[in-house]
Design a protein around this motif. Structure first.
Motif, PDB file in Angstrom:
ATOM      1  N   LYS A 311       0.845  -1.316  -0.062  1.00  0.00           N
ATOM      2  CA  LYS A 311      -0.097  -0.077  -0.208  1.00  0.00           C
ATOM      3  C   LYS A 311       0.745   1.352  -0.023  1.00  0.00           C
ATOM      4  N   SER A 312       1.831   1.075   0.820  1.00  0.00           N
ATOM      5  CA  SER A 312       2.797   2.338   0.688  1.00  0.00           C
ATOM      6  C   SER A 312       3.875   2.438  -0.214  1.00  0.00           C
ATOM      7  N   TRP A 313       3.808   1.402  -1.181  1.00  0.00           N
ATOM      8  CA  TRP A 313       4.880   1.598  -2.239  1.00  0.00           C
ATOM      9  C   TRP A 313       4.453   2.480  -3.118  1.00  0.00           C
ATOM     10  N   PRO A 314       5.705   3.283  -3.983  1.00  0.00           N
ATOM     11  CA  PRO A 314       5.275   4.229  -4.876  1.00  0.00           C
ATOM     12  C   PRO A 314       4.915   3.236  -6.186  1.00  0.00           C
ATOM     13  N   ARG A 315       3.220   3.664  -6.832  1.00  0.00           N
ATOM     14  CA  ARG A 315       3.084   2.903  -7.785  1.00  0.00           C
ATOM     15  C   ARG A 315       1.851   3.829  -8.347  1.00  0.00           C
ATOM     16  N   ARG A 316       1.519   3.506  -9.589  1.00  0.00           N
ATOM     17  CA  ARG A 316       0.139   3.999 -10.020  1.00  0.00           C
ATOM     18  C   ARG A 316      -0.955   3.112  -9.833  1.00  0.00           C
ATOM     19  N   ARG A 317      -1.319   2.073 -10.768  1.00  0.00           N
ATOM     20  CA  ARG A 317      -2.136   1.170 -10.611  1.00  0.00           C
ATOM     21  C   ARG A 317      -1.783  -0.225 -10.257  1.00  0.00           C
ATOM     22  N   VAL A 318      -2.547  -0.892  -9.575  1.00  0.00           N
ATOM     23  CA  VAL A 318      -2.410  -2.258  -9.247  1.00  0.00           C
ATOM     24  C   VAL A 318      -3.144  -3.240  -9.990  1.00  0.00           C
ATOM     25  N   ILE A 319      -2.510  -4.026 -10.435  1.00  0.00           N
ATOM     26  CA  ILE A 319      -2.992  -5.102 -11.630  1.00  0.00           C
ATOM     27  C   ILE A 319      -2.818  -6.409 -10.909  1.00  0.00           C
ATOM     28  N   GLN A 320      -3.832  -7.378 -10.421  1.00  0.00           N
ATOM     29  CA  GLN A 320      -3.661  -8.351  -9.723  1.00  0.00           C
ATOM     30  C   GLN A 320      -4.280  -9.785 -10.456  1.00  0.00           C
ATOM     31  N   VAL A 321      -3.531 -10.797 -10.686  1.00  0.00           N
ATOM     32  CA  VAL A 321      -3.749 -12.151 -11.093  1.00  0.00           C
ATOM     33  C   VAL A 321      -4.010 -13.039  -9.955  1.00  0.00           C
ATOM     34  N   LEU A 322      -5.257 -13.652  -9.917  1.00  0.00           N
ATOM     35  CA  LEU A 322      -5.442 -14.441  -8.830  1.00  0.00           C
ATOM     36  C   LEU A 322      -6.326 -15.807  -9.175  1.00  0.00           C
ATOM     37  N   GLY A 323      -6.471 -16.687  -8.318  1.00  0.00           N
ATOM     38  CA  GLY A 323      -7.438 -17.634  -8.614  1.00  0.00           C
ATOM     39  C   GLY A 323      -7.842 -18.424  -7.282  1.00  0.00           C
ATOM     40  N   GLY A 324      -8.588 -19.523  -7.233  1.00  0.00           N
ATOM     41  CA  GLY A 324      -8.923 -20.242  -6.225  1.00  0.00           C
ATOM     42  C   GLY A 324      -8.620 -21.636  -6.051  1.00  0.00           C
ATOM     43  N   THR A 325      -8.409 -22.070  -5.213  1.00  0.00           N
ATOM     44  CA  THR A 325      -7.785 -23.270  -4.854  1.00  0.00           C
ATOM     45  C   THR A 325      -9.103 -24.696  -4.955  1.00  0.00           C
ATOM     46  N   GLY A 326      -8.820 -25.614  -5.631  1.00  0.00           N
ATOM     47  CA  GLY A 326      -9.724 -26.751  -5.856  1.00  0.00           C
ATOM     48  C   GLY A 326      -9.513 -27.715  -4.570  1.00  0.00           C
ATOM     49  N   GLY A 327      -9.938 -28.945  -5.047  1.00  0.00           N
ATOM     50  CA  GLY A 327      -9.727 -30.162  -4.201  1.00  0.00           C
ATOM     51  C   GLY A 327     -10.519 -30.152  -2.792  1.00  0.00           C
ATOM     52  N   GLY A 328     -11.619 -29.310  -2.917  1.00  0.00           N
ATOM     53  CA  GLY A 328     -12.404 -29.078  -1.366  1.00  0.00           C
ATOM     54  C   GLY A 328     -11.920 -28.113  -0.354  1.00  0.00           C
ATOM     55  N   ARG A 329     -10.753 -27.247  -1.058  1.00  0.00           N
ATOM     56  CA  ARG A 329     -10.228 -26.300   0.139  1.00  0.00           C
ATOM     57  C   ARG A 329     -10.820 -25.146   0.326  1.00  0.00           C
ATOM     58  N   ASP A 330     -11.590 -25.198   1.499  1.00  0.00           N
ATOM     59  CA  ASP A 330     -12.086 -23.720   1.990  1.00  0.00           C
ATOM     60  C   ASP A 330     -12.983 -23.004   0.702  1.00  0.00           C
ATOM     61  N   VAL A 331     -13.780 -23.723   0.343  1.00  0.00           N
ATOM     62  CA  VAL A 331     -14.779 -23.162  -0.769  1.00  0.00           C
ATOM     63  C   VAL A 331     -15.055 -21.816  -0.572  1.00  0.00           C
TER      64      VAL A 331
END
Length: 448
Positions: A311-331
């Motif tokens: 949050k405190s790092w100097p930057r313009r936009r934040v672009i995030q790539v993420l997913g969710g884990t399968g295998g019945g893990r914390d749906v």
């Protein structure tokens, strides 16, 4: 799939007996190697792998040979290798074999990342621990354990085991049994409630629990994109690892080293030289005019710590790539991940993580639904791209000067878990480097 079917139809008592028998046989086959080493276990929800690596670095500096196992990497006292097994704690025979290799290689110490799953399968039995470290504890793996209390009890089992074990004698000297606990954690008292020789509590500024224990307290703390800083008992520490959570990881390592008689000055000297842990807030640089960070954070508490750090790092936009884990893990956390990404990133790209036998498209939709709830709009600042490489490529191609690209969920993992027990070779960091080089090459050709 086969594993889940076996667990479904075989009685619990039979499964428990099976796992206990394997644990016993593995230790006997390899001649109980943990009895010939000083074994330090590291458990908790977040920060375990980093803490294991930091403890190993400090103890290695004393001149002793050190082996370790962690989610991200391992060493039997020689070359450090990335963990390709997608297991935090190796199986019974694999772990005992590795401990035996450490003995053969002349190691004095074994640092073992110890998981709650390891307790469920009795991997911890027949490991003679001498010290246990708890980094923190928060709701995680709830569906696997049947609730938070069961998850916490699994972590506590390591401390119960340590309390039961006799003191080890190595080279004619009695080895002290020790506990290291995060005193800022809500559940610290539970982990301190054991009879051992030594207890050390670590924390930032003050601690909520452990008033009668030795304390390692950080004051005058600070963190930025270059690293973190803090003071302990008048000694100024500097680390190349950013974030308050990494200050806590450093404190855990300092306290663990302290149980082995290592002073603060040695820890200070070592920690300032540790450049980073693979896949943990790892910066990828190929000459691009924007920043790319690959991080393992895959659950809400780890993501929260990551967002607070950048949050405190100097930057313009934040672009995030993420997913969710399968295998019945914390749906249930899948839409929560999307909500958090939407609230903290300007552009969210939802993709595949480790689907196992779950439908990867359904997982993606569940994460994306959370992002939409917080206001992200499909095709504008929210994108669904099932192919993880293409998702990373999209993020890199969208990035402009001074943007920050976050690739989260897998870190330095070497495989992607897909259906029918198939593991695909994968490394987010390698993919990022390949896509960055391709982007820069195309840009160079256009200029020419």
């Amino acid at each position: 799939m086969v594993k889940s079917l076996v667990e479904q139809f075989i009685p619990l008592w039979a499964l428990s007996a099976y796992h206990k028998a394997l644990s016993f046989l593995a230790a006997k086959w390899y001649r109980s190697p943990s009895k010939k080493l000083v074994v330090i276990g590291v458990t908790g929800t977040n920060g375990k792998s980093t803490t294991v690596n930091l403890i190993a670095a400090i103890l290695r500096d004393t001149g002793d040979r050190v082996g370790f196992t962690s989610t991200v990497n391992y060493s039997a006292g020689g070359e450090v290798q990335l963990n390709k097994k997608k297991m935090t704690m190796p199986g019974r025979f694999a772990l005992q074999r590795m401990l035996q290799e450490m003995v053969q290689n002349g190691c004095r110490y074994a640092i073992v990342e110890s998981s709650s799953e390891g307790v469920l399968q009795y991997r911890h039995l027949n490991i003679h621990y001498d010290a246990m470290v708890i980094t923190n504890i928060a709701p995680e793996h709830l569906e696997r354990h049947g609730g938070f209390e069961n998850y916490k009890q699994a972590k506590l089992e390591y401390f119960r085991l340590l309390e039961r074990l006799p003191n080890k004698i190595l080279q004619g000297k009695k080895i002290t049994k020790s506990i290291v606990v995060n005193g800022n954690d809500e559940y610290a008292r539970d982990f301190l409630n054991f009879k051992v020789d030594k207890k050390i509590v670590f924390g930032i500024t003050a601690v909520r629990h452990g008033n009668r224990s030795e304390k390692i307290l950080a004051e005058q703390t600070g963190s930025d994109a270059q690293g973190s800083r803090f003071t302990i008992a008048g000694i100024r520490f500097e680390s190349q690892l950013s974030g308050t959570f990494n200050i806590e990881n450093c404190l855990a390592a300092i306290a663990a080293a302290r149980t082995q008689g290592v002073g603060l000055e040695t820890s200070r000297r070592v920690l300032q030289k540790v450049a980073g842990i693979p896949g943990r807030l790892e910066s990828i640089k190929e000459g691009q005019p924007f920043s790319v960070i690959v991080d393992y954070a895959y659950e809400p508490n780890a993501l929260k710590a990551l967002y607070e750090t950048v949050k405190s790092w100097p930057r313009r936009r934040v672009i995030q790539v993420l997913g969710g884990t399968g295998g019945g893990r914390d749906v249930a956390r899948r839409p929560v991940l999307g909500q958090m990404a939407s609230a903290n990133a300007d552009i969210v790209i939802v993709t595949t993580d480790d689907p196992y036998d779950d439908d990867p498209r359904q997982i993606m939709e569940e994460v994306a639904s959370g992002a939409q709830e917080v206001g992200k709009i499909e095709g504008e600042d929210l994108f669904r791209i099932l192919d993880r490489r293409q998702a990373i490529k999209k993020a890199i191609n969208m990035a402009r000067r001074d943007d920050l690209v976050l690739i989260t969920g897998k870190g330095a993992e070497q495989t992607m878990a897909t259906a029918n027990g198939r593991y695909i070779p994968w490394d987010d960091r390698k993919v990022v480097r390949q896509e960055l080089k391709s982007l820069l090459q195309d840009a160079g050709q256009q200029k020419s």
